[in-house]
Design an enzyme around this catalytic site. Sequence first.
Site, PDB file in Angstrom:
ATOM      1  N   HIS A  29      -3.328   7.211   2.839  1.00 59.37           N
ATOM      2  CA  HIS A  29      -3.741   5.895   2.354  1.00 59.37           C
ATOM      3  C   HIS A  29      -5.035   5.541   3.071  1.00 59.37           C
ATOM      4  O   HIS A  29      -5.181   5.753   4.279  1.00 59.37           O
ATOM      5  CB  HIS A  29      -2.646   4.872   2.670  1.00 59.37           C
ATOM      6  CG  HIS A  29      -3.070   3.461   2.469  1.00 59.37           C
ATOM      7  ND1 HIS A  29      -3.723   3.047   1.334  1.00 59.37           N
ATOM      8  CD2 HIS A  29      -2.946   2.361   3.264  1.00 59.37           C
ATOM      9  CE1 HIS A  29      -3.985   1.754   1.439  1.00 59.37           C
ATOM     10  NE2 HIS A  29      -3.530   1.310   2.601  1.00 59.37           N
ATOM     11  N   ASN A  64      -9.968  -0.350   0.957  1.00 58.42           N
ATOM     12  CA  ASN A  64      -8.522  -0.183   0.801  1.00 58.42           C
ATOM     13  C   ASN A  64      -8.114  -0.653  -0.595  1.00 58.42           C
ATOM     14  O   ASN A  64      -8.113  -1.847  -0.876  1.00 58.42           O
ATOM     15  CB  ASN A  64      -7.831  -1.009   1.894  1.00 58.42           C
ATOM     16  CG  ASN A  64      -6.317  -0.916   1.845  1.00 58.42           C
ATOM     17  OD1 ASN A  64      -5.739  -0.503   0.851  1.00 58.42           O
ATOM     18  ND2 ASN A  64      -5.671  -1.334   2.921  1.00 58.42           N
ATOM     19  N   CYS A  87       0.811  -1.222   0.000  1.00 60.56           N
ATOM     20  CA  CYS A  87       0.000   0.000   0.000  1.00 60.56           C
ATOM     21  C   CYS A  87       0.848   1.277   0.000  1.00 60.56           C
ATOM     22  O   CYS A  87       0.321   2.365  -0.210  1.00 60.56           O
ATOM     23  CB  CYS A  87      -0.949  -0.010   1.182  1.00 60.56           C
ATOM     24  SG  CYS A  87      -2.020  -1.449   1.157  1.00 60.56           S
TER      25      CYS A  87
HETATM   26  N1  COA Z   1     -17.848  -9.155  11.395  1.00 62.20           N
HETATM   27  C1  COA Z   1     -18.209  -9.513  12.635  1.00 62.20           C
HETATM   28  N2  COA Z   1     -17.324  -9.944  13.554  1.00 62.20           N
HETATM   29  C2  COA Z   1     -16.016  -9.968  13.176  1.00 62.20           C
HETATM   30  C3  COA Z   1     -15.577  -9.596  11.894  1.00 62.20           C
HETATM   31  C4  COA Z   1     -16.567  -9.181  10.984  1.00 62.20           C
HETATM   32  N3  COA Z   1     -16.262  -8.802   9.719  1.00 62.20           N
HETATM   33  N4  COA Z   1     -14.244  -9.735  11.829  1.00 62.20           N
HETATM   34  C5  COA Z   1     -13.841 -10.179  13.037  1.00 62.20           C
HETATM   35  N5  COA Z   1     -14.907 -10.330  13.852  1.00 62.20           N
HETATM   36  C6  COA Z   1     -14.936 -10.777  15.261  1.00 62.20           C
HETATM   37  C7  COA Z   1     -13.748 -11.657  15.563  1.00 62.20           C
HETATM   38  O1  COA Z   1     -14.041 -12.999  15.281  1.00 62.20           O
HETATM   39  C8  COA Z   1     -13.581 -11.397  17.037  1.00 62.20           C
HETATM   40  O2  COA Z   1     -14.517 -12.158  17.757  1.00 62.20           O
HETATM   41  P1  COA Z   1     -14.115 -12.881  19.137  1.00 62.20           P
HETATM   42  O3  COA Z   1     -13.732 -11.747  20.056  1.00 62.20           O
HETATM   43  O4  COA Z   1     -15.364 -13.581  19.497  1.00 62.20           O
HETATM   44  O5  COA Z   1     -12.959 -13.760  18.799  1.00 62.20           O
HETATM   45  C9  COA Z   1     -13.959  -9.936  17.216  1.00 62.20           C
HETATM   46  O6  COA Z   1     -14.783  -9.624  16.082  1.00 62.20           O
HETATM   47  C10 COA Z   1     -12.776  -9.008  17.249  1.00 62.20           C
HETATM   48  O7  COA Z   1     -11.933  -9.348  16.139  1.00 62.20           O
HETATM   49  P2  COA Z   1     -10.614  -8.602  15.841  1.00 62.20           P
HETATM   50  O8  COA Z   1      -9.964  -9.209  14.634  1.00 62.20           O
HETATM   51  O9  COA Z   1      -9.815  -8.522  17.090  1.00 62.20           O
HETATM   52  O10 COA Z   1     -11.209  -7.171  15.462  1.00 62.20           O
HETATM   53  P3  COA Z   1     -10.534  -5.785  15.449  1.00 62.20           P
HETATM   54  O11 COA Z   1     -11.197  -4.904  16.426  1.00 62.20           O
HETATM   55  O12 COA Z   1      -9.032  -5.856  15.474  1.00 62.20           O
HETATM   56  O13 COA Z   1     -10.948  -5.254  13.985  1.00 62.20           O
HETATM   57  C11 COA Z   1      -9.995  -4.962  11.810  1.00 62.20           C
HETATM   58  C12 COA Z   1     -10.510  -5.956  12.846  1.00 62.20           C
HETATM   59  C13 COA Z   1      -9.480  -5.717  10.621  1.00 62.20           C
HETATM   60  C14 COA Z   1     -11.151  -4.063  11.399  1.00 62.20           C
HETATM   61  C15 COA Z   1      -8.879  -4.081  12.456  1.00 62.20           C
HETATM   62  O14 COA Z   1      -7.972  -4.893  13.154  1.00 62.20           O
HETATM   63  C16 COA Z   1      -8.138  -3.261  11.436  1.00 62.20           C
HETATM   64  O15 COA Z   1      -8.700  -2.478  10.700  1.00 62.20           O
HETATM   65  N6  COA Z   1      -6.784  -3.396  11.396  1.00 62.20           N
HETATM   66  C17 COA Z   1      -5.971  -2.686  10.429  1.00 62.20           C
HETATM   67  C18 COA Z   1      -5.920  -3.471   9.139  1.00 62.20           C
HETATM   68  C19 COA Z   1      -5.373  -2.686   7.977  1.00 62.20           C
HETATM   69  O16 COA Z   1      -5.453  -1.493   7.908  1.00 62.20           O
HETATM   70  N7  COA Z   1      -4.815  -3.430   7.020  1.00 62.20           N
HETATM   71  C20 COA Z   1      -4.323  -2.898   5.779  1.00 62.20           C
HETATM   72  C21 COA Z   1      -3.012  -2.316   5.932  1.00 62.20           C
HETATM   73  S1  COA Z   1      -2.470  -1.563   4.472  1.00 62.20           S
END
Ligand code: COA
Length: 333
Positions: free
Chosen positions: A255, A285, A114
């Site tokens: 970004h 993204n 990215c």
């Molecule tokens: N819908 C519903 N529940 C979801 C889900 C979805 N799409 N994705 C994950 N969950 C659940 C998980 O299973 C977890 O459940 P549990 O607590 O029962 O195990 C809970 O939600 C929390 O999951 P987690 O992965 O810890 O969520 P988070 O708060 O970290 O959010 C992202 C996930 C991906 C939104 C976040 O981590 C993020 O945006 N990170 C940055 C990623 C990024 O920018 N990447 C590109 C870089 S260029």
Amino acid sequence: MKPIKIAGVGYSLPKSVITNEDLTKLYETSDEWIYTRTGIKERRVVSGDETAIDLGFNAAQKAIAKSGLKPEDFDCIICAASVPPQLYPTLGCTLQAKLGIPNNIPAFDLTAACTGLIYALQVARGFIGTGIYKTILIVAADNNSKITDWSDRGTSILFGDGAGAMVVTEAEDGIDDILSIKVSADGSIGHFIYTDMPGQCCPLVQQASKVGDGKIHMNGKEVYKFAVTTVPPYVEECIASSGLSAEQIDYLIPHQANQRIIESIQNRLKYSDDKVISNIKYYGNTSAASIPIALVEGVEQGKIKLDSTAILCGFGAGMTWGAAVVRLRKGIC
Ligand code: COA
């Protein structure tokens, strides 16, 4: 170093829209969950035989038209491609042929995920600054949707397809459009986001290898922590070396990875909403293409007035990150 002009910028998006509601057909999720955590409502994806080549071609044509240059004026092509439709020929070579750019110039892909657009800008600056090349086409185009694991609700909610292009030339008027630029990498945390190539060992060797699935794998929490701790101070350092203060810069064009990450940079710079360009709601993204898409769309929608300055910043797999303070001349898009 010779000064650089940003002469034209363009973008292209596929037509197919996948909403958060649509994703509920694939796994248990909700529009509310996705939107509150990411700021994303929908994303665009390629369909049928459409690929990043088509998107990159359209974006490049628009950027070239804005620059007023002709295909034969270019002496280098750099594509920021992490998920090209083909590993080789590179996207750069394919676009060279499609755009009718003469075949005696270099064309290559650069992979910085990215952060690719900012890496490409830094490489182009090195080439133009030292007089090696004068007129460079940068294209950022990826097929994220083709390597997304559509059963993984942690990653498939985030990514979309799109392309952006930028024409950069030696500035004949002596005005440098790149006021400062920095790019960095930390391979020790590369496992935060990775895609293993499919493939295996020769069948004649004794030990078979693990076969890569070719899909995006990500530790979302670690990427999030990395982004909100690394990018805001980095942006401040980049601004400091531009000779401008944060208040003097007109726009933040980050970004588009997660609205909360964008807000962490905005808060650090104490910018009001009208200075921050965000379109993540509609496109998710789009990796290296997200900055040029946000820039041109911001101008089209009247959110960005040209004859201004902007801080561009990005981060992504690698991990890589980068920032640039740039001048946005009238007529570039
Ligand atoms: N819908 C519903 N529940 C979801 C889900 C979805 N799409 N994705 C994950 N969950 C659940 C998980 O299973 C977890 O459940 P549990 O607590 O029962 O195990 C809970 O939600 C929390 O999951 P987690 O992965 O810890 O969520 P988070 O708060 O970290 O959010 C992202 C996930 C991906 C939104 C976040 O981590 C993020 O945006 N990170 C940055 C990623 C990024 O920018 N990447 C590109 C870089 S260029």
